[in-house]
Design a protein around this motif. Sequence first.
Motif, PDB file in Angstrom:
ATOM      1  N   HIS A   1       0.859  -1.202   0.000  1.00  0.00           N
ATOM      2  CA  HIS A   1       0.000   0.000   0.000  1.00  0.00           C
ATOM      3  C   HIS A   1       0.889   1.244   0.000  1.00  0.00           C
ATOM      4  O   HIS A   1       1.807   1.341   0.824  1.00  0.00           O
ATOM      5  CB  HIS A   1      -0.820   0.092   1.288  1.00  0.00           C
ATOM      6  N   ASN A   2       0.580   2.197  -0.866  1.00  0.00           N
ATOM      7  CA  ASN A   2       1.376   3.430  -0.948  1.00  0.00           C
ATOM      8  C   ASN A   2       0.444   4.624  -1.052  1.00  0.00           C
ATOM      9  O   ASN A   2      -0.610   4.542  -1.691  1.00  0.00           O
ATOM     10  CB  ASN A   2       2.257   3.410  -2.206  1.00  0.00           C
ATOM     11  N   ILE A   3       0.872   5.717  -0.425  1.00  0.00           N
ATOM     12  CA  ILE A   3       0.128   6.976  -0.551  1.00  0.00           C
ATOM     13  C   ILE A   3       1.083   8.058  -1.026  1.00  0.00           C
ATOM     14  O   ILE A   3       2.167   8.244  -0.456  1.00  0.00           O
ATOM     15  CB  ILE A   3      -0.455   7.404   0.822  1.00  0.00           C
ATOM     16  N   PHE A   4       0.677   8.763  -2.074  1.00  0.00           N
ATOM     17  CA  PHE A   4       1.438   9.918  -2.560  1.00  0.00           C
ATOM     18  C   PHE A   4       0.599  11.153  -2.238  1.00  0.00           C
ATOM     19  O   PHE A   4      -0.436  11.376  -2.879  1.00  0.00           O
ATOM     20  CB  PHE A   4       1.667   9.815  -4.074  1.00  0.00           C
ATOM     21  N   PHE A   5       1.054  11.922  -1.247  1.00  0.00           N
ATOM     22  CA  PHE A   5       0.215  13.026  -0.755  1.00  0.00           C
ATOM     23  C   PHE A   5       0.301  14.273  -1.628  1.00  0.00           C
ATOM     24  O   PHE A   5       1.382  14.652  -2.089  1.00  0.00           O
ATOM     25  CB  PHE A   5       0.639  13.420   0.666  1.00  0.00           C
ATOM     26  N   THR A   6      -0.838  14.926  -1.787  1.00  0.00           N
ATOM     27  CA  THR A   6      -0.878  16.260  -2.385  1.00  0.00           C
ATOM     28  C   THR A   6      -0.239  17.252  -1.414  1.00  0.00           C
ATOM     29  O   THR A   6      -0.180  16.996  -0.206  1.00  0.00           O
ATOM     30  CB  THR A   6      -2.338  16.689  -2.646  1.00  0.00           C
ATOM     31  N   ASP A   7       0.199  18.403  -1.942  1.00  0.00           N
ATOM     32  CA  ASP A   7       0.729  19.463  -1.068  1.00  0.00           C
ATOM     33  C   ASP A   7      -0.390  20.248  -0.410  1.00  0.00           C
ATOM     34  O   ASP A   7      -0.148  20.975   0.556  1.00  0.00           O
ATOM     35  CB  ASP A   7       1.543  20.472  -1.902  1.00  0.00           C
ATOM     36  N   ASP A   8      -1.598  20.162  -0.974  1.00  0.00           N
ATOM     37  CA  ASP A   8      -2.681  21.021  -0.489  1.00  0.00           C
ATOM     38  C   ASP A   8      -3.920  20.171  -0.177  1.00  0.00           C
ATOM     39  O   ASP A   8      -4.839  20.040  -0.988  1.00  0.00           O
ATOM     40  CB  ASP A   8      -3.000  22.084  -1.555  1.00  0.00           C
ATOM     41  N   TYR A   9      -3.907  19.605   1.045  1.00  0.00           N
ATOM     42  CA  TYR A   9      -5.002  18.705   1.432  1.00  0.00           C
ATOM     43  C   TYR A   9      -6.335  19.463   1.547  1.00  0.00           C
ATOM     44  O   TYR A   9      -7.363  18.966   1.081  1.00  0.00           O
ATOM     45  CB  TYR A   9      -4.638  18.025   2.754  1.00  0.00           C
ATOM     46  N   PRO A  10      -6.373  20.667   2.177  1.00  0.00           N
ATOM     47  CA  PRO A  10      -7.669  21.378   2.258  1.00  0.00           C
ATOM     48  C   PRO A  10      -8.274  21.599   0.874  1.00  0.00           C
ATOM     49  O   PRO A  10      -9.481  21.453   0.682  1.00  0.00           O
ATOM     50  CB  PRO A  10      -7.303  22.720   2.921  1.00  0.00           C
ATOM     51  N   CYS A  11      -7.425  21.901  -0.117  1.00  0.00           N
ATOM     52  CA  CYS A  11      -7.942  22.152  -1.462  1.00  0.00           C
ATOM     53  C   CYS A  11      -8.519  20.860  -2.054  1.00  0.00           C
ATOM     54  O   CYS A  11      -9.561  20.881  -2.718  1.00  0.00           O
ATOM     55  CB  CYS A  11      -6.808  22.686  -2.337  1.00  0.00           C
ATOM     56  N   GLU A  12      -7.854  19.711  -1.779  1.00  0.00           N
ATOM     57  CA  GLU A  12      -8.370  18.440  -2.299  1.00  0.00           C
ATOM     58  C   GLU A  12      -9.801  18.188  -1.776  1.00  0.00           C
ATOM     59  O   GLU A  12     -10.695  17.820  -2.532  1.00  0.00           O
ATOM     60  CB  GLU A  12      -7.445  17.289  -1.879  1.00  0.00           C
ATOM     61  N   PHE A  13     -10.014  18.425  -0.481  1.00  0.00           N
ATOM     62  CA  PHE A  13     -11.349  18.153   0.073  1.00  0.00           C
ATOM     63  C   PHE A  13     -12.362  19.224  -0.332  1.00  0.00           C
ATOM     64  O   PHE A  13     -13.554  18.940  -0.454  1.00  0.00           O
ATOM     65  CB  PHE A  13     -11.266  17.969   1.591  1.00  0.00           C
TER      66      PHE A  13
END
Length: 494
Positions: free
Chosen positions: A324-336
């Motif tokens: 399992h791998n997660i590649f995080f965005t730099d802007d989590y509030p914007c994603e939601f």
Amino acid sequence: MLGDVRSPSVIVIGAGIGGLSAAIALAARGFRVTVLEKLDRPGGKMGEVRAEGFRWDSGPSVITMRPVYERLFRAAGRDVRDYVEFVPLRPVTRYFWRDGVVLDAVTDEDEMAAAIERQFGKRDAEGYRRFMQYARRLHDIVAAPFLYRHKPTLRDLVRLPIADVLKIDALRTMHQAIRTFFDAPHLVQLFCRFATYNGSSPYRAPATLNVIAHVEMAQGAWYPRGGVFQLARAYERLACELGVEVRYSTPAAEILVTNGTAVGVRTAEGQTLNAEAVVCNVDYTFARQTLLPSNGKRQPLEPSCSGFVLLLGVRGRFDALAHHNIFFTDDYPCEFADIFDRCLPPSDPTLYLCVTSKTDPEHAPPGYENWFVLVNAPYLSPAFDWRSQGEHYAEHIKAKLMAWLERICGVHPEFVVERRLTPQDLQDLYGGHRGAIYGFSSNTRLAAFARPNNRDPQIRRLYFASGSVHPGGGVPLVTLSGLAAARCIEEDLC
Ligand SMILES: Cc1cc2nc3c(=O)[nH]c(=O)nc-3n(C[C@H](O)[C@H](O)[C@H](O)COP(=O)(O)OP(=O)(O)OC[C@H]3O[C@@H](n4cnc5c(N)ncnc54)[C@H](O)[C@@H]3O)c2cc1C
């Protein structure tokens, strides 16, 4: 315990995990059970796809709360280990950030704290220990009344000791609570991610849902050997051993109601099947709209988020990746905000990548890997048309994935096979209202109380078992939903 031809008969509509769980629990108690399923296989959203030598799970990939499956099989006098091999994953998940930070999440608290200390310092390691204590406390308070019993009422909440009511932390959002434990934004983001396990936003969902971190990070995550779909096959096998009749390719067209009581089902082929009770595993809103007489009420609850899935056959082996791998965005509030405010697929999403061929090499030809890529997406709305814009979004996601792999391993992966599942497909295939993956979101404080009950309040002998009713979405909770529906039937009919 019942168990002869005079035993009450129950029809279950849907052979998803909720429907099969209810069927197993009922058959184990001696009911005569028939399951009607419109697809030609069990599992519903828990599906699998095979193509050109590759094999992928097309739905769930992370299996938590193992005792729930043990409980279901034990209720039927069986040992789940005779049906499924649960492989513990280590690391549970490998997290990647664009600034080069990589963190392996493991269930051993000391080991995890040491890894956090090495990466982010002592304060965050201590914060992690405090956070895990807090999440465990949440679990101790909420698991029994909110998960394992009948749907909780506000009266149940009032009955909790006042100290416990405060401790369930329902007044803050997940994000507001998490950021008090950590300095590193990476860790705030990592623990906020658990809101997506029931299709919600960490910036809106009550902090009570931080309990999910305890479930995965302390209790562990498993992979059923052979693929998650093996769990659906195991449920199907047990149901059949108990005498359940499962009729595939048999859609239900209507739940028959006489004098306010569910008395059977009419199939799409026009056959009428009578029963003493009906369990509906179909998404609650969809069932209300298509299978039941209209009662004029609209379901005001917000659907959970949906998902966009890419199944990729990839040339090469990528040692930097875990199962399992997660590649995080730099802007989590914007994603939601994209997902829940603008109802658009996120322009810079966090990518989840699962590679089961790391654990089961036969899921890809030698020298290749099978990649399952999941991006959180909004439930269906007029703001985005997947039929006309899905292709373009798929190219966008593949470009993002390539950029990540270039950054991590210095290579461009070559995709040799590609299959897709959009929110539109999730609605069309499984009848998930607006493509929602987990039924309803938990984006409000009282979501757990607003979720529909397992027992219909108006129509006697009608029950619901699915991610869209109590206790909610995700494989373990949906299994508990099946057990809850079966319990209601036993109370009412025996
Ligand atoms: C891409 C994706 C990733 C996910 N990841 C995870 C994860 O990692 N971990 C996790 O725990 N959960 C995950 N989930 C959520 C999990 O899959 C669901 O919560 C769970 O499988 C839902 O089960 P269910 O029984 O409620 O519904 P469903 O699986 O939707 O089953 C409903 C069944 O009813 C059938 N049906 C519909 N209409 C009719 C009709 N008229 N007549 C007869 N049959 C009908 C459908 O075909 C289907 O088989 C994921 C889901 C998706 C889609």
